[in-house]
Motif scaffolding. Structure first.
Motif, PDB file in Angstrom:
ATOM      1  N   SER A 133      -1.686  14.922  -3.296  1.00  3.66           N
ATOM      2  CA  SER A 133      -1.549  14.378  -1.940  1.00  3.66           C
ATOM      3  C   SER A 133      -2.915  14.171  -1.297  1.00  3.66           C
ATOM      4  CB  SER A 133      -0.712  15.331  -1.077  1.00  3.66           C
ATOM      5  OG  SER A 133       0.591  15.474  -1.603  1.00  3.66           O
ATOM      6  N   LEU A 134      -3.857  15.085  -1.559  1.00  3.81           N
ATOM      7  CA  LEU A 134      -5.206  14.931  -1.035  1.00  3.81           C
ATOM      8  C   LEU A 134      -5.867  13.671  -1.593  1.00  3.81           C
ATOM      9  CD1 LEU A 134      -7.611  16.043   0.587  1.00  3.81           C
ATOM     10  CD2 LEU A 134      -8.250  17.370  -1.453  1.00  3.81           C
ATOM     11  N   ASN A 135      -5.626  13.410  -2.872  1.00  2.00           N
ATOM     12  CA  ASN A 135      -6.144  12.189  -3.492  1.00  2.00           C
ATOM     13  C   ASN A 135      -5.583  10.954  -2.791  1.00  2.00           C
ATOM     14  OD1 ASN A 135      -7.068  10.238  -5.483  1.00  2.00           O
ATOM     15  ND2 ASN A 135      -5.007  10.340  -6.350  1.00  2.00           N
ATOM     16  N   VAL A 136      -4.281  10.963  -2.501  1.00  2.00           N
ATOM     17  CA  VAL A 136      -3.654   9.833  -1.811  1.00  2.00           C
ATOM     18  C   VAL A 136      -4.218   9.686  -0.397  1.00  2.00           C
ATOM     19  CG1 VAL A 136      -1.474   8.958  -0.876  1.00  2.00           C
ATOM     20  CG2 VAL A 136      -1.538   9.942  -3.157  1.00  2.00           C
ATOM     21  N   PHE A 137      -4.437  10.805   0.281  1.00  2.00           N
ATOM     22  CA  PHE A 137      -4.977  10.779   1.643  1.00  2.00           C
ATOM     23  C   PHE A 137      -6.364  10.130   1.657  1.00  2.00           C
ATOM     24  CE2 PHE A 137      -7.366  12.910   5.095  1.00  2.00           C
ATOM     25  CZ  PHE A 137      -6.618  12.459   6.180  1.00  2.00           C
ATOM     26  N   ILE A 138      -7.189  10.487   0.687  1.00  2.00           N
ATOM     27  CA  ILE A 138      -8.537   9.889   0.606  1.00  2.00           C
ATOM     28  C   ILE A 138      -8.435   8.394   0.330  1.00  2.00           C
ATOM     29  CG2 ILE A 138     -10.690   9.876  -0.715  1.00  2.00           C
ATOM     30  CD1 ILE A 138     -10.289  12.869  -1.177  1.00  2.00           C
ATOM     31  N   GLY A 197       0.817  -1.216   0.000  1.00  4.74           N
ATOM     32  CA  GLY A 197       0.000   0.000   0.000  1.00  4.74           C
ATOM     33  C   GLY A 197       0.843   1.254   0.000  1.00  4.74           C
ATOM     34  N   PHE A 198       1.943   1.230   0.759  1.00  4.09           N
ATOM     35  CA  PHE A 198       2.851   2.387   0.800  1.00  4.09           C
ATOM     36  C   PHE A 198       3.452   2.663  -0.579  1.00  4.09           C
ATOM     37  CE2 PHE A 198       7.206   4.025   1.341  1.00  4.09           C
ATOM     38  CZ  PHE A 198       6.927   5.230   1.948  1.00  4.09           C
ATOM     39  N   LEU A 199       3.932   1.622  -1.250  1.00  2.00           N
ATOM     40  CA  LEU A 199       4.527   1.793  -2.581  1.00  2.00           C
ATOM     41  C   LEU A 199       3.488   2.255  -3.598  1.00  2.00           C
ATOM     42  CD1 LEU A 199       6.822  -1.387  -2.753  1.00  2.00           C
ATOM     43  CD2 LEU A 199       7.517   0.980  -2.350  1.00  2.00           C
ATOM     44  N   ILE A 200       2.303   1.700  -3.515  1.00  5.53           N
ATOM     45  CA  ILE A 200       1.250   2.067  -4.463  1.00  5.53           C
ATOM     46  C   ILE A 200       0.812   3.511  -4.251  1.00  5.53           C
ATOM     47  CG2 ILE A 200      -1.150   1.630  -5.124  1.00  5.53           C
ATOM     48  CD1 ILE A 200       0.817  -0.387  -6.239  1.00  5.53           C
ATOM     49  N   MET A 201       0.751   3.965  -3.019  1.00  2.91           N
ATOM     50  CA  MET A 201       0.315   5.331  -2.753  1.00  2.91           C
ATOM     51  C   MET A 201       1.331   6.355  -3.259  1.00  2.91           C
ATOM     52  SD  MET A 201      -2.649   5.086  -1.738  1.00  2.91           S
ATOM     53  CE  MET A 201      -3.685   3.708  -1.274  1.00  2.91           C
ATOM     54  N   ILE A 202       2.615   6.052  -3.125  1.00  2.05           N
ATOM     55  CA  ILE A 202       3.629   6.966  -3.678  1.00  2.05           C
ATOM     56  C   ILE A 202       3.542   6.987  -5.193  1.00  2.05           C
ATOM     57  CG2 ILE A 202       6.092   7.438  -3.861  1.00  2.05           C
ATOM     58  CD1 ILE A 202       6.503   6.206  -1.174  1.00  2.05           C
TER      59      ILE A 202
END
Length: 329
Positions: free
Chosen positions: A151-156, A96-101
């Motif tokens: 970043s907001l998209n990633v946060f959601i 999940g961490f790699l995908i979010m970056i």
């Protein structure tokens, strides 16, 4: 009986050897191609920080932001590709961490292209106000807004991911390889991903197209510099093509899933390797190549760095030529 068993063992070993050999023959050229693309991107990033004119001009600052995001995404996608080739399964938190970056950098490209298109529109349609509107401060503010939206998209996405009942899973170890498709555990996450991607690229396409139309109309005006307007129009058309290439990376995973359903594993892997190069790697390398060739200022310094590195690899640099290049630098 032992003969039959030995024959079956030999056949199994032969199939495994063929499988490993085929994986190597497909993954090694792709990895080498990625390294070449990363070298070009890295050289372009270095070039865009080698002269004050690049650090003090809005279009070059935006280009640096675009190439930086594309380079980070290229590194991450290649890492995920190598993990899948080596059949290494990650845990959900690490994946999940790699995908979010990766998702963060994916959204940077279309948003940056919108800002670059608006900058060209102001330069052609409002030339007298260009210096007042397109300042270093406003450019930095635009880049901050671009990264904030992504970043907001990633946060959601993280929030939607965390509401999934992980306690119902037997283990946090993934049963399949790490990819965006396998991280969207919640149906709501999948719906949000499709909606955000659609809104993002449609909005970006509308903004770039409107800028192109505005520049095309301004090009017909007698008070407009025809050469500058024509160059800006070609640049906006290039942005539109880049936007389409960026969109191709978002449909890679759904296309991968559909191909895997209808074709056998070997054929699917061969097709997916080709799609990976043309839909994931190549679009991220086209920006520095195109801008490096089109822009005369970049082209001169980029060729200087290429020549110096080539001569350094060979191990000899002519003193007179080195002095000439050093003076140019």
């Amino acid at each position: 009986m032992s003969y039959v068993t030995q024959s079956q063992t030999n056949i199994t070993a032969g199939l495994q050897y063929r499988g490993i050999l085929e994986v190597l023959l497909s993954s090694v050229p792709i990895t080498v191609s990625c390294c070449v693309f990363l070298f070009i991107n890295g050289l372009m990033l270095h070039t865009l920080r080698s002269k004050p004119v690049f650090c003090e001009t809005a279009c070059y600052i935006l280009l640096y932001n675009l190439i930086f995001a594309d380079t980070v995404q290229m590194v991450l996608t290649q890492l995920l590709y190598l993990l899948s080739v080596c059949r290494i399964r990650l845990t959900y938190p690490v994946c999940g961490f790699l995908i979010m970056i990766t998702t963060l950098t994916t959204g940077i490209s279309p948003l940056t292209l919108v800002v670059m298109s608006l900058e060209r529109y102001v330069a052609v349609c409002c030339p007298l106000r260009h210096a007042a509107i397109i300042t270093i401060r406003n450019t930095a503010l635009a880049i901050i807004i671009v990264w904030s939206i992504s970043s907001l998209n990633v946060f959601i996405r993280v929030i939607l991911l965390l509401i999934f009942p992980f306690e119902d899973l037997e283990s946090l170890q993934m049963k399949d390889f790490c990819s965006l498709t396998h991280v969207l555990l919640n149906p709501i996450s999948d719906d949000y991903d499709k909606a955000y991607t659609c809104v993002l690229f449609v909005s970006a396409a509308v903004a770039v197209t409107c800028s192109y139309i505005g520049v095309a109309i301004a090009a017909r005006s007698a008070s407009t510099d025809k050469a500058s307007a024509r160059k800006a129009r070609n640049t906006l058309l290039l942005h539109l093509i880049q936007l389409g290439l960026s969109l191709s990376s978002t449909i890679h995973n759904p296309l991968l899933t559909e191909i895997s359903k209808v074709l056998d594993r070997v054929t699917a892997l061969r097709i997916l390797n080709v799609l990976y190069v043309f839909m994931m790697l190549l679009p991220r390398c086209l920006s520095p190549l195109i801008y490096g060739i089109r822009d005369q200022t970049i082209r001169g310094i980029l060729m200087y760095h290429l020549c110096c590195r080539a001569k350094t690899i060979v191990g000899y640099v002519d003193p007179k030529e080195f002095h000439t290049l050093h003076t140019f630098h």
